[in-house]
Design a protein around this motif. Structure first.
Motif, PDB file in Angstrom:
ATOM      1  N   GLU A 286       1.110 -33.417 -42.378  1.00 45.04           N
ATOM      2  CA  GLU A 286       0.907 -32.396 -41.348  1.00 45.04           C
ATOM      3  C   GLU A 286       1.899 -32.522 -40.201  1.00 45.04           C
ATOM      4  N   ASP A 287       2.208 -31.370 -39.596  1.00 44.56           N
ATOM      5  CA  ASP A 287       2.984 -31.335 -38.352  1.00 44.56           C
ATOM      6  C   ASP A 287       2.025 -30.899 -37.250  1.00 44.56           C
ATOM      7  N   PHE A 288       2.311 -31.278 -36.002  1.00 43.90           N
ATOM      8  CA  PHE A 288       1.474 -30.787 -34.903  1.00 43.90           C
ATOM      9  C   PHE A 288       2.335 -30.308 -33.737  1.00 43.90           C
ATOM     10  N   GLU A 289       1.761 -29.417 -32.967  1.00 43.66           N
ATOM     11  CA  GLU A 289       2.414 -28.941 -31.751  1.00 43.66           C
ATOM     12  C   GLU A 289       1.406 -29.032 -30.607  1.00 43.66           C
ATOM     13  N   VAL A 290       1.879 -29.464 -29.438  1.00 42.25           N
ATOM     14  CA  VAL A 290       1.010 -29.594 -28.260  1.00 42.25           C
ATOM     15  C   VAL A 290       1.475 -28.574 -27.220  1.00 42.25           C
ATOM     16  N   HIS A 291       0.556 -27.781 -26.670  1.00 45.65           N
ATOM     17  CA  HIS A 291       0.981 -26.930 -25.545  1.00 45.65           C
ATOM     18  C   HIS A 291      -0.160 -26.815 -24.532  1.00 45.65           C
ATOM     19  N   VAL A 292       0.250 -26.677 -23.275  1.00 46.83           N
ATOM     20  CA  VAL A 292      -0.728 -26.598 -22.186  1.00 46.83           C
ATOM     21  C   VAL A 292      -1.241 -25.159 -22.100  1.00 46.83           C
ATOM     22  N   ALA A 293      -2.549 -24.990 -22.260  1.00 42.55           N
ATOM     23  CA  ALA A 293      -3.106 -23.629 -22.262  1.00 42.55           C
ATOM     24  C   ALA A 293      -3.475 -23.194 -20.851  1.00 42.55           C
ATOM     25  N   GLU A 294      -3.940 -24.150 -20.024  1.00 44.18           N
ATOM     26  CA  GLU A 294      -4.495 -23.751 -18.730  1.00 44.18           C
ATOM     27  C   GLU A 294      -4.524 -24.941 -17.792  1.00 44.18           C
ATOM     28  N   VAL A 295      -4.157 -24.724 -16.527  1.00 44.10           N
ATOM     29  CA  VAL A 295      -4.261 -25.807 -15.534  1.00 44.10           C
ATOM     30  C   VAL A 295      -5.057 -25.271 -14.355  1.00 44.10           C
ATOM     31  N   GLU A 296      -6.139 -25.969 -13.982  1.00 41.88           N
ATOM     32  CA  GLU A 296      -6.976 -25.524 -12.843  1.00 41.88           C
ATOM     33  C   GLU A 296      -6.873 -26.522 -11.700  1.00 41.88           C
ATOM     34  N   GLY A 297      -6.789 -25.976 -10.465  1.00 42.52           N
ATOM     35  CA  GLY A 297      -6.867 -26.834  -9.271  1.00 42.52           C
ATOM     36  C   GLY A 297      -5.646 -27.678  -9.054  1.00 42.52           C
TER      37      GLY A 297
END
Lengths: 84, 84
Positions: free
Chosen positions: B73-84
């Motif tokens: 498997e390959d994976f990808e990480v991404h930031v969906a949302e940042v609060e505060g």
């Protein structure tokens, strides 16, 4: 050709045992600071020819009828890539 | 608090029976024009506090050691949302 992604996640109010299992394993692997984990499905669809609005509507229908269970799951459709 | 998404998909050279099953069902439901379907997993992680580079590196490590099998498997990480 276009690549369309359908992300299917359990509705927030639905218990997610797989996510809970992953979350429970994190401290044992020395990872902290992760307050919740939810697990869902990701589909990548290769669409022939031009990605018209009709085609995109068709992907929404596929997502609703085949890729997800609308009673317990929500889905999101987004275009990942368009070639040519 | 931040929400980070980890998408895990089979490597392109690996046979994807689930994707093939979905692809095979489409014509029976009257959908055409979809040349390939691949199915994978999507994880949403809620991260406590500030999303520092150290925290993000930790998510990459979680993805590699717990959420995916690097052999197939390959994976990808991404930031969906940042609060505060």
């Amino acid at each position: 050709m276009a690549r369309v992604v359908v992300d299917v996640m359990l509705k927030p109010e639905i218990l997610d045992p797989q996510g809970k299992a992953v979350q429970g394993a994190l401290p044992r692997l020395g990872f902290d600071g992760v307050s919740a984990v939810r697990q869902g499905k990701r589909f990548e669809l290769e669409i022939d020819g031009e990605l018209t609005s009709t085609r995109l509507a068709q992907v929404h229908e596929i997502a609703e009828k085949l890729l997800s269970n609308p009673v317990i799951e929500d889905f999101e459709v987004h275009v990942a890539e368009v070639e040519g």
